[in-house]
Design an enzyme around this catalytic site. Structure first.
Site, PDB file in Angstrom:
ATOM      1  N   ASP A  64       0.835  -1.201   0.000  1.00 55.30           N
ATOM      2  CA  ASP A  64       0.000   0.000   0.000  1.00 55.30           C
ATOM      3  C   ASP A  64       0.872   1.254   0.000  1.00 55.30           C
ATOM      4  O   ASP A  64       2.078   1.182   0.235  1.00 55.30           O
ATOM      5  CB  ASP A  64      -0.991   0.006   1.183  1.00 55.30           C
ATOM      6  N   ASN A 130      -9.238  -1.473  12.415  1.00 55.80           N
ATOM      7  CA  ASN A 130     -10.622  -1.646  11.966  1.00 55.80           C
ATOM      8  C   ASN A 130     -10.777  -2.890  11.096  1.00 55.80           C
ATOM      9  O   ASN A 130     -11.759  -3.026  10.383  1.00 55.80           O
ATOM     10  CB  ASN A 130     -11.073  -0.410  11.191  1.00 55.80           C
ATOM     11  N   GLU A 137     -10.064  -0.779   3.274  1.00 60.32           N
ATOM     12  CA  GLU A 137     -10.839  -0.280   4.399  1.00 60.32           C
ATOM     13  C   GLU A 137     -12.260  -0.847   4.386  1.00 60.32           C
ATOM     14  O   GLU A 137     -12.850  -1.014   3.306  1.00 60.32           O
ATOM     15  CB  GLU A 137     -10.927   1.245   4.310  1.00 60.32           C
TER      16      GLU A 137
HETATM   17  C1  GLP Z   1      -1.733   0.256   8.512  1.00 64.50           C
HETATM   18  C2  GLP Z   1      -1.270  -0.227   7.124  1.00 64.50           C
HETATM   19  C3  GLP Z   1      -1.197  -1.724   7.048  1.00 64.50           C
HETATM   20  C4  GLP Z   1      -0.689  -2.250   8.350  1.00 64.50           C
HETATM   21  C5  GLP Z   1      -1.751  -2.052   9.398  1.00 64.50           C
HETATM   22  C6  GLP Z   1      -1.302  -2.385  10.795  1.00 64.50           C
HETATM   23  O1  GLP Z   1      -2.658   1.261   8.440  1.00 64.50           O
HETATM   24  N1  GLP Z   1      -2.052   0.259   6.048  1.00 64.50           N
HETATM   25  O2  GLP Z   1      -0.399  -2.104   5.969  1.00 64.50           O
HETATM   26  O3  GLP Z   1      -0.397  -3.618   8.226  1.00 64.50           O
HETATM   27  O4  GLP Z   1      -2.304  -0.752   9.330  1.00 64.50           O
HETATM   28  O5  GLP Z   1      -0.334  -1.474  11.217  1.00 64.50           O
HETATM   29  P1  GLP Z   1       0.537  -1.705  12.524  1.00 64.50           P
HETATM   30  O6  GLP Z   1       1.351  -2.913  12.275  1.00 64.50           O
HETATM   31  O7  GLP Z   1       1.379  -0.462  12.643  1.00 64.50           O
HETATM   32  O8  GLP Z   1      -0.419  -1.895  13.652  1.00 64.50           O
END
Ligand code: GLP
Length: 236
Positions: A64, A130, A137
């Site tokens: 992403d 979420n 999303e």
């Molecule tokens: C983010 C990213 C994801 C990531 C997820 C968890 O918003 N878009 O690619 O895996 O949320 O993030 P984290 O590992 O910092 O909790």
């Protein structure tokens, strides 16, 4: 889908690195989707310590990116993937999801390139607060393509922790759900008590657009969770 519970984030990182290293050992040109975010960083650092790991033929595929964010921007997820995974492991080939390009053209170029590779062998994912995967999303069905998305308030809030002094872009590009679900193997990494409820919904609630990670039950998924995210006792 199978679930393994590890004692803590350090144990989770070692186990995840074992899984990824074994995949690279069996298929040196592994085509792997690479999440950023906080969760997989210790796993990538653990992999980088393994002197016997040869990742020079691996193809790293970006999961992403924020829309309009270029590589030299501190918020660039492409740059984060390069710093944490590509460079430390000596990976030489990358499929980029380019946040600086026209969103439609960038999405189609990404899909064309992943299809040319024959799809993915492994998808390394974190879990959004979420239930999102990448930036898929909610609400999001299993057919949602690679595309431009608006970030939800939950994602804006959680991503704000990555750069306390910079605004979180309000839109992003994400690899689509079929790219993820059709990977030969999916590795979902989840740690921390703040992920407990959403992980429970992903594992045990209905398969629903409200929790995109719930679609992972349709894929060949291994979930590695620490005890804070998945208590082994007490009904977790
Ligand atoms: C983010 C990213 C994801 C990531 C997820 C968890 O918003 N878009 O690619 O895996 O949320 O993030 P984290 O590992 O910092 O909790």
């Amino acid at each position: 889908m199978s679930v393994e519970v590890l004692a803590d984030p350090a144990a989770l990182a070692v186990r995840a690195a074992d899984v990824i290293a074994a995949e690279i050992g069996q298929k040196p040109d592994l085509r792997v989707l690479v999440a950023t975010g906080n969760t997989p960083m210790a796993t990538y650092a653990e992999l980088a310590k393994r002197a016997d790991l040869d990742a020079s033929q691996v193809v790293a595929v970006q999961l992403d990116e924020y829309l309009g964010v270029l590589e030299d921007d501190p918020r660039s997820l492409y740059a984060w993937m390069r710093r944490s995974f590509v460079e430390p492991l000596g990976v030489r080939q990358v499929v980029r999801l380019d946040g600086g390009a026209d969103p439609e053209a960038a999405s189609r170029a990404f899909d064309a390139e992943t299809q040319r590779l024959g799809g993915l062998d492994l998808a390394i994912l974190g879990l959004g607060p979420n239930g999102h995967l990448g930036f898929n999303e909610p609400p999001c069905g299993p057919e949602a393509p690679t595309r431009r998305v608006g970030l939800t308030p939950e994602s804006l809030a959680s991503n704000a922790g990555y750069w306390p002094d910079l605004a979180v872009p309000r839109e992003a590009l994400t690899a689509g759900m079929p790219t993820i679900l059709n990977a030969r193997r999916v590795l979902l990494l989840v740690q921390g008590a703040h992920k407990r409820d959403v992980l429970h919904r992903a594992l045990h609630g209905p398969e629903t657009p409200a929790v995109p990670a719930s679609w992972l039950r349709r894929a060949n998924t291994l979930v590695l969770a620490d005890q804070a995210a998945h208590p082994e006792s007490g009904g977790g």
